[in-house]
Design an enzyme around this catalytic site. Structure first.
Site, PDB file in Angstrom:
ATOM      1  N   CYS A  92       0.817  -1.220   0.000  1.00  0.00           N
ATOM      2  CA  CYS A  92       0.000   0.000   0.000  1.00  0.00           C
ATOM      3  C   CYS A  92       0.846   1.263   0.000  1.00  0.00           C
ATOM      4  O   CYS A  92       0.300   2.364  -0.059  1.00  0.00           O
ATOM      5  CB  CYS A  92      -0.957  -0.017   1.182  1.00  0.00           C
ATOM      6  SG  CYS A  92      -2.239  -1.257   0.935  1.00  0.00           S
ATOM      7  N   HIS A 120      -3.221   6.851   3.423  1.00  0.00           N
ATOM      8  CA  HIS A 120      -3.675   5.642   2.729  1.00  0.00           C
ATOM      9  C   HIS A 120      -5.030   5.243   3.304  1.00  0.00           C
ATOM     10  O   HIS A 120      -5.271   5.352   4.501  1.00  0.00           O
ATOM     11  CB  HIS A 120      -2.649   4.530   2.923  1.00  0.00           C
ATOM     12  CG  HIS A 120      -3.117   3.208   2.418  1.00  0.00           C
ATOM     13  ND1 HIS A 120      -3.604   3.044   1.140  1.00  0.00           N
ATOM     14  CD2 HIS A 120      -3.205   1.986   3.017  1.00  0.00           C
ATOM     15  CE1 HIS A 120      -3.967   1.776   0.975  1.00  0.00           C
ATOM     16  NE2 HIS A 120      -3.740   1.117   2.094  1.00  0.00           N
ATOM     17  N   ASN A 140     -10.275  -0.103  -0.104  1.00  0.00           N
ATOM     18  CA  ASN A 140      -8.815  -0.016  -0.176  1.00  0.00           C
ATOM     19  C   ASN A 140      -8.384  -0.396  -1.596  1.00  0.00           C
ATOM     20  O   ASN A 140      -8.533  -1.546  -2.002  1.00  0.00           O
ATOM     21  CB  ASN A 140      -8.207  -0.971   0.862  1.00  0.00           C
ATOM     22  CG  ASN A 140      -6.682  -0.947   0.868  1.00  0.00           C
ATOM     23  OD1 ASN A 140      -6.055  -0.325   0.015  1.00  0.00           O
ATOM     24  ND2 ASN A 140      -6.098  -1.622   1.834  1.00  0.00           N
TER      25      ASN A 140
HETATM   26  N1  ACO Z   1     -18.160  -9.584   8.534  1.00  0.00           N
HETATM   27  C1  ACO Z   1     -18.456 -10.022   9.768  1.00  0.00           C
HETATM   28  N2  ACO Z   1     -17.513 -10.413  10.634  1.00  0.00           N
HETATM   29  C2  ACO Z   1     -16.230 -10.337  10.243  1.00  0.00           C
HETATM   30  C3  ACO Z   1     -15.846  -9.892   8.961  1.00  0.00           C
HETATM   31  C4  ACO Z   1     -16.878  -9.491   8.095  1.00  0.00           C
HETATM   32  N3  ACO Z   1     -16.654  -9.050   6.845  1.00  0.00           N
HETATM   33  N4  ACO Z   1     -14.515  -9.915   8.867  1.00  0.00           N
HETATM   34  C5  ACO Z   1     -14.051 -10.376  10.023  1.00  0.00           C
HETATM   35  N5  ACO Z   1     -15.074 -10.638  10.862  1.00  0.00           N
HETATM   36  C6  ACO Z   1     -15.037 -11.207  12.205  1.00  0.00           C
HETATM   37  C7  ACO Z   1     -13.811 -12.031  12.454  1.00  0.00           C
HETATM   38  O1  ACO Z   1     -13.956 -13.333  11.936  1.00  0.00           O
HETATM   39  C8  ACO Z   1     -13.751 -12.009  13.956  1.00  0.00           C
HETATM   40  O2  ACO Z   1     -14.636 -12.994  14.458  1.00  0.00           O
HETATM   41  P1  ACO Z   1     -14.189 -13.938  15.667  1.00  0.00           P
HETATM   42  O3  ACO Z   1     -13.922 -12.987  16.803  1.00  0.00           O
HETATM   43  O4  ACO Z   1     -15.379 -14.822  15.842  1.00  0.00           O
HETATM   44  O5  ACO Z   1     -12.948 -14.615  15.206  1.00  0.00           O
HETATM   45  C9  ACO Z   1     -14.307 -10.628  14.322  1.00  0.00           C
HETATM   46  O6  ACO Z   1     -14.975 -10.155  13.141  1.00  0.00           O
HETATM   47  C10 ACO Z   1     -13.241  -9.643  14.726  1.00  0.00           C
HETATM   48  O7  ACO Z   1     -12.133  -9.787  13.839  1.00  0.00           O
HETATM   49  P2  ACO Z   1     -10.943  -8.768  13.832  1.00  0.00           P
HETATM   50  O8  ACO Z   1      -9.926  -9.192  12.821  1.00  0.00           O
HETATM   51  O9  ACO Z   1     -10.484  -8.489  15.212  1.00  0.00           O
HETATM   52  O10 ACO Z   1     -11.708  -7.499  13.287  1.00  0.00           O
HETATM   53  P3  ACO Z   1     -11.178  -6.058  13.225  1.00  0.00           P
HETATM   54  O11 ACO Z   1     -12.076  -5.190  13.965  1.00  0.00           O
HETATM   55  O12 ACO Z   1      -9.713  -5.966  13.507  1.00  0.00           O
HETATM   56  O13 ACO Z   1     -11.377  -5.721  11.674  1.00  0.00           O
HETATM   57  C11 ACO Z   1     -10.042  -5.621   9.674  1.00  0.00           C
HETATM   58  C12 ACO Z   1     -10.725  -6.517  10.698  1.00  0.00           C
HETATM   59  C13 ACO Z   1     -11.101  -4.780   9.034  1.00  0.00           C
HETATM   60  C14 ACO Z   1      -9.345  -6.503   8.639  1.00  0.00           C
HETATM   61  C15 ACO Z   1      -9.015  -4.715  10.388  1.00  0.00           C
HETATM   62  O14 ACO Z   1      -8.204  -5.481  11.245  1.00  0.00           O
HETATM   63  C16 ACO Z   1      -8.122  -3.960   9.456  1.00  0.00           C
HETATM   64  O15 ACO Z   1      -8.558  -3.051   8.762  1.00  0.00           O
HETATM   65  N6  ACO Z   1      -6.795  -4.251   9.447  1.00  0.00           N
HETATM   66  C17 ACO Z   1      -5.804  -3.516   8.677  1.00  0.00           C
HETATM   67  C18 ACO Z   1      -5.921  -3.670   7.205  1.00  0.00           C
HETATM   68  C19 ACO Z   1      -4.776  -2.927   6.535  1.00  0.00           C
HETATM   69  O16 ACO Z   1      -4.394  -1.847   6.917  1.00  0.00           O
HETATM   70  N7  ACO Z   1      -4.152  -3.525   5.537  1.00  0.00           N
HETATM   71  C20 ACO Z   1      -2.955  -2.925   5.019  1.00  0.00           C
HETATM   72  C21 ACO Z   1      -3.038  -2.523   3.690  1.00  0.00           C
HETATM   73  S1  ACO Z   1      -3.297  -3.814   2.520  1.00  0.00           S
HETATM   74  C22 ACO Z   1      -1.859  -3.948   1.533  1.00  0.00           C
HETATM   75  O17 ACO Z   1      -0.805  -3.451   1.791  1.00  0.00           O
HETATM   76  C23 ACO Z   1      -1.978  -4.842   0.290  1.00  0.00           C
END
Ligand code: ACO
Length: 328
Positions: free
Chosen positions: A115, A255, A285
């Site tokens: 990213c 970003h 994203n």
């Molecule tokens: N719908 C419903 N529930 C979901 C979904 C969804 N789409 N996605 C995940 N959950 C669930 C998980 O399974 C988990 O359930 P569990 O507790 O039963 O296991 C629960 O939600 C919480 O999961 P977390 O991973 O803790 O959720 P979080 O609030 O952290 O959100 C997310 C996840 C959106 C991926 C977040 O962590 C995030 O944005 N991370 C950073 C992403 C990023 O910056 N990427 C870098 C750039 S990409 C690149 O460089 C190519």
């Protein structure tokens, strides 16, 4: 002799017409519009049709940019193309774009930085202009993220969209253009965000496909944690190192990975929301395309004007992170 700087003289962006709203995922995955909106800030994103690649999106963004600048493609000296979804392993998407655009006097290359694809490409483009060797450098951030998505993995498939942004860099005086940049990688973070298949380690085979190695693997919580601290710290560092205060910043363009990351970074930087550029709600994203598309939309809407002090910052796979301080 005073150092030659590089200023952005035109911008362009392009998103493919197909819009995918959160309800699309509700139809077949255990997820809800409410979860996606509150946990990520995303309402919709754009997807390409089959057969449309990163260079095609970049071509449209570049054509818009050239039209605004009023020059032909043959005037471009170099193309720096940030992407993690090149059209193919080789030739580079820069070469493919050079041909499609008719930029027959340009050389070019791709930059792979997750990213941070745009921040690293922009900085590289600036250095090409600053060197005195090149006068018109086209910098692209373009990704077809749908090409690496596992559409059955709710943790990742809802996050990404396809798109492209472009900026043109040209020579400028010492008080305008990029004033400074700070860039980092920490390869030990690679295990948290990667796509393992299709490279020299795991060439594509029936086995790599069966193991789903051709799609993104992300440990979201770990990436989230690092993104907030590293992006905020590098953005604050670049402002203070150059003798400015955060009140001097007219626009912060981060970003767009998650609205909660953006809000946490803005809070750490003590920046009011009106100084933060956000378009994640409509595009998701788009990896390297987020910052240049935000810049283009900020210019078009009048939020970004000549003379403004702008900070761009990103964090992504690698880990990679960095920022640039720009007098627009
Ligand atoms: N719908 C419903 N529930 C979901 C979904 C969804 N789409 N996605 C995940 N959950 C669930 C998980 O399974 C988990 O359930 P569990 O507790 O039963 O296991 C629960 O939600 C919480 O999961 P977390 O991973 O803790 O959720 P979080 O609030 O952290 O959100 C997310 C996840 C959106 C991926 C977040 O962590 C995030 O944005 N991370 C950073 C992403 C990023 O910056 N990427 C870098 C750039 S990409 C690149 O460089 C190519």
């Amino acid at each position: 002799m005073e150092k030659r700087h590089a200023v952005v003289t035109a911008t362009g962006s392009y998103f493919p017409p197909k819009v995918i709203s959160n309800s699309f995922f509700e139809g077949y995955l255990d997820t809800t519009d409410e979860w996606i909106k509150t946990r990520t800030g995303i309402s919709e994103r754009h997807y390409v049709e089959k057969g449309v690649a990163s260079s095609d999106l970049a071509l449209e963004a570049s054509k818009i940019l050239l039209k605004k600048r009023g020059i032909g493609p043959e005037e471009i000296d170099a193309i720096v193309f940030g992407t993690v979804t090149p059209d193919m392993m080789y030739p580079s998407s820069a070469c493919l774009l050079q041909d499609k655009l008719g930029a027959k006097n340009a050389y070019g290359f791709d930059v792979s930085a997750g990213c941070c694809g745009f921040v690293f490409s922009y900085t590289t483009g600036v250095m090409l202009v600053e060197s005195g060797r090149y006068d018109k450098v086209l910098v692209i951030g373009a990704d077809v993220c749908t090409s690496f998505l596992d559409m059955n993995d709710r943790n990742t498939c809802v996050l990404f969209g396809d798109g492209a942004g472009a900026v043109l860099l040209e020579p400028a005086g010492p008080d305008e253009g990029m004033l400074d940049t700070i860039q980092h990688v920490d390869g030990s973070g690679g295990k948290y965000l990667y796509m393992a298949g299709g490279g020299s380690l795991n060439p594509t085979s029936a086995e790599t496909v069966a193991k789903n190695l051709h799609t993104v693997h992300q440990e979201g919580r770990e990436v989230f944690k690092h993104a907030v601290t590293k992006m905020a710290d590098v953005a604050v560092e670049i402002v203070e190192k150059n003798g400015f205060s955060l009140e001097d910043v007219d626009l912060f363009v981060p970003h767009q990975a998650n609205i909660r990351i953006i809000e946490s970074v803005a809070k750490r930087m003590k920046l009011p929301r009106e100084k933060v550029m956000i378009n994640i709600n409509k595009f998701g994203n788009t990896t390297a395309a987020t910052i240049p598309s935000c810049l283009d939309q900020a210019v078009e809407s009048g939020r970004l004007k000549k003379g403004d002090l702008v900070v761009i910052a990103s964090f992504g796979a690698g880990f990679t992170w960095g920022s640039a301080l720009i007098r627009w």
